[in-house]
Scaffold this motif. Structure first.
Motif, PDB file in Angstrom:
ATOM      1  N   THR A  25      14.383  -8.685  -3.205  1.00 49.65           N
ATOM      2  CA  THR A  25      13.768  -9.979  -2.893  1.00 49.65           C
ATOM      3  C   THR A  25      12.672  -9.770  -1.855  1.00 49.65           C
ATOM      4  OG1 THR A  25      15.923 -11.020  -3.252  1.00 49.65           O
ATOM      5  CG2 THR A  25      14.220 -12.374  -2.240  1.00 49.65           C
ATOM      6  N   GLY A  26      11.495  -9.457  -2.340  1.00 49.47           N
ATOM      7  CA  GLY A  26      10.396  -9.111  -1.440  1.00 49.47           C
ATOM      8  C   GLY A  26       9.909 -10.284  -0.612  1.00 49.47           C
ATOM      9  N   ARG A  27       9.685 -10.049   0.674  1.00 44.42           N
ATOM     10  CA  ARG A  27       9.083 -11.042   1.551  1.00 44.42           C
ATOM     11  C   ARG A  27       7.587 -10.773   1.623  1.00 44.42           C
ATOM     12  NH1 ARG A  27      12.936 -14.822   1.748  1.00 44.42           N
ATOM     13  NH2 ARG A  27      14.951 -13.901   2.248  1.00 44.42           N
ATOM     14  N   THR A  28       6.803 -11.653   1.038  1.00 49.17           N
ATOM     15  CA  THR A  28       5.368 -11.420   0.892  1.00 49.17           C
ATOM     16  C   THR A  28       4.658 -11.376   2.235  1.00 49.17           C
ATOM     17  OG1 THR A  28       5.382 -12.519  -1.258  1.00 49.17           O
ATOM     18  CG2 THR A  28       3.242 -12.275  -0.157  1.00 49.17           C
ATOM     19  N   VAL A  29       3.896 -10.315   2.453  1.00 53.86           N
ATOM     20  CA  VAL A  29       3.081 -10.207   3.665  1.00 53.86           C
ATOM     21  C   VAL A  29       1.838 -11.069   3.488  1.00 53.86           C
ATOM     22  CG1 VAL A  29       1.669  -8.656   5.064  1.00 53.86           C
ATOM     23  CG2 VAL A  29       3.933  -7.919   4.292  1.00 53.86           C
ATOM     24  N   LEU A  30       1.637 -11.992   4.417  1.00 53.83           N
ATOM     25  CA  LEU A  30       0.481 -12.887   4.376  1.00 53.83           C
ATOM     26  C   LEU A  30      -0.717 -12.315   5.115  1.00 53.83           C
ATOM     27  CD1 LEU A  30       2.371 -16.227   5.183  1.00 53.83           C
ATOM     28  CD2 LEU A  30       1.735 -15.349   2.920  1.00 53.83           C
ATOM     29  N   GLU A  31      -0.431 -11.530   6.156  1.00 49.81           N
ATOM     30  CA  GLU A  31      -1.518 -11.045   7.012  1.00 49.81           C
ATOM     31  C   GLU A  31      -1.013  -9.879   7.850  1.00 49.81           C
ATOM     32  OE1 GLU A  31      -4.515 -12.929  10.450  1.00 49.81           O
ATOM     33  OE2 GLU A  31      -2.954 -14.157   9.516  1.00 49.81           O
ATOM     34  N   ILE A  32      -1.852  -8.875   8.046  1.00 49.76           N
ATOM     35  CA  ILE A  32      -1.606  -7.819   9.026  1.00 49.76           C
ATOM     36  C   ILE A  32      -2.757  -7.885  10.010  1.00 49.76           C
ATOM     37  CG2 ILE A  32      -1.267  -5.365   9.458  1.00 49.76           C
ATOM     38  CD1 ILE A  32      -0.240  -5.064   6.627  1.00 49.76           C
ATOM     39  N   GLN A  33      -2.473  -8.346  11.210  1.00 46.98           N
ATOM     40  CA  GLN A  33      -3.519  -8.639  12.172  1.00 46.98           C
ATOM     41  C   GLN A  33      -3.918  -7.397  12.955  1.00 46.98           C
ATOM     42  OE1 GLN A  33      -1.766 -11.799  14.491  1.00 46.98           O
ATOM     43  NE2 GLN A  33      -2.397 -13.367  13.041  1.00 46.98           N
TER      44      GLN A  33
END
Length: 362
Positions: free
Chosen positions: A213-221
């Motif tokens: 159940t992948g947790r989608t990465v929205l941003e890598i700051q």
């Protein structure tokens, strides 16, 4: 709603709508639902969208029903994004986190009551944050070996802040369990920078981190960690935090975008003495442009009384705390803005007892 809060909501709404129309030029305008929601509610909807398209509909949906209107957020991937997005799991597994099912718990710290600023606790009082994390009312960490910790931000956005190994319970009281949680090295390059989507179960603050159940990465700051922008009248910034924001924000980032979108009246509190300085900002860059001046001048911004403080101690700016008292439309003339500034000086006594200069005729 007071005139002041009305002006603040309308100013923020204009900035949020402009950003939304740029993202979705062909979408139905949220402004068409103003009669159903009102400026404050519509602002909240736009803030929580987090870049997602808003789909308005009829009453009966299971979320977002207000005043006879209903809405939902379009969670499908936007055009131009990958059909196989980066997940939190793949980032953590690549750095050694075990993949076994029911071994790792994902926890999202967020104080729904509003009584505790967990972002401030994490940034400025790290031992207290770690103590907050290890103290639990229920045995939520009994069956896991690792805890992946994050801070809850707006909507479902979550900020990764570390991996901790669970070494059992140190002590028990009648009300709490105190776990021995030891931070695991090897994740420093991801801490505070990775923003991911918590998923639909937003009310559940702890879940098993399952490989499938992948947790989608929205941003890598790339920029340093700072508190999220929530509302114009809902924050304070130390001079160090303001300097960090000014050095790290691009015109697209939230703090820069929101503070540039409005004029207003602001307060600088000298925490070493309790004295206050009232100032105002107008022009094309709004409050953001004026506050950049303070960073560029080590804290004084060209103000006579603040210059005197820095002449005695060049690092005196470290005591300054910045906050917004009132937002104003950027279309307002400079004399109109100054009129509001003087009103706050009178209300708070910042000329007689603070850091605003007294008029020559006083």
């Amino acid at each position: 709603m007071t005139d002041q809060s009305s002006v603040a909501s309308e100013s923020e709404l204009a900035a949020l709508l402009n950003d939304y129309h740029q993202r979705y030029p062909k979408a139905e305008s949220p402004a068409s639902y103003m009669m159903g929601f009102g400026p404050e509610q519509l602002c909240a909807i736009l803030r929580n969208a987090d870049g997602r398209e808003i789909v308005f509909s009829h009453p009966g949906l299971d979320q977002g029903v207000l005043n006879g209107c209903a809405y939902r957020y379009n969670d499908t991937l936007q055009a131009g994004t990958s059909g196989n997005p980066i997940t939190l799991q793949e980032l953590l597994y690549a750095r050694g986190l075990p993949r076994q099912d029911k071994m790792v718990k994902l926890v999202r710290h967020r104080d729904a009551s509003g009584g505790l600023d967990l972002h401030d606790l994490y940034r400025n009082h790290r031992p207290a944050f770690l103590d907050y994390q290890r103290q639990q009312g229920n045995p939520v960490f009994d069956k896991c070996e690792f805890v992946v910790a994050c801070l809850g931000e707006s909507g479902r956005r979550s900020r990764f802040v570390g991996v901790f190994q669970v070494l059992g319970i140190e002590r028990r009281t009648e009300e709490h369990l105190y776990y021995n949680l030891v931070e695991v090295p090897g994740f420093d390059d991801l801490k505070e920078r990775v923003i991911f989507d918590w998923g639909r179960a937003a009310l559940s603050w702890h879940q098993w981190l399952r490989p499938e159940t992948g947790r989608t990465v929205l941003e890598i700051q790339a920029k340093p960690f700072s508190q999220p922008f929530t509302d114009y009248l809902d924050f304070t910034l130390s001079f160090a935090e303001l300097a960090q924001l000014v050095s790290s924000q691009s015109p697209r980032d939230e703090w820069c975008r929101m503070l540039s979108a409005t004029a207003g009246v602001y307060l600088i509190l000298d925490q070493s003495s309790g004295k206050q300085y009232i100032g105002s900002a107008s022009g094309t860059e709004g409050i953001w442009g004026r506050w950049k001046d303070y960073v560029a001048t080590r804290g004084h911004g060209g103000n006579a009384e603040l210059i005197k403080l820095l002449a005695v101690d060049a690092q005196h700016g470290r005591h300054f705390q910045f906050t917004v008292l009132m937002t104003l439309p950027k279309t307002m003339t400079r004399p109109e803005v100054i009129k509001r500034e003087y009103l706050f000086m009178k209300k708070l006594g910042s000329r007689a007892h603070g850091l605003n200069q007294k008029p020559i005729n006083e």
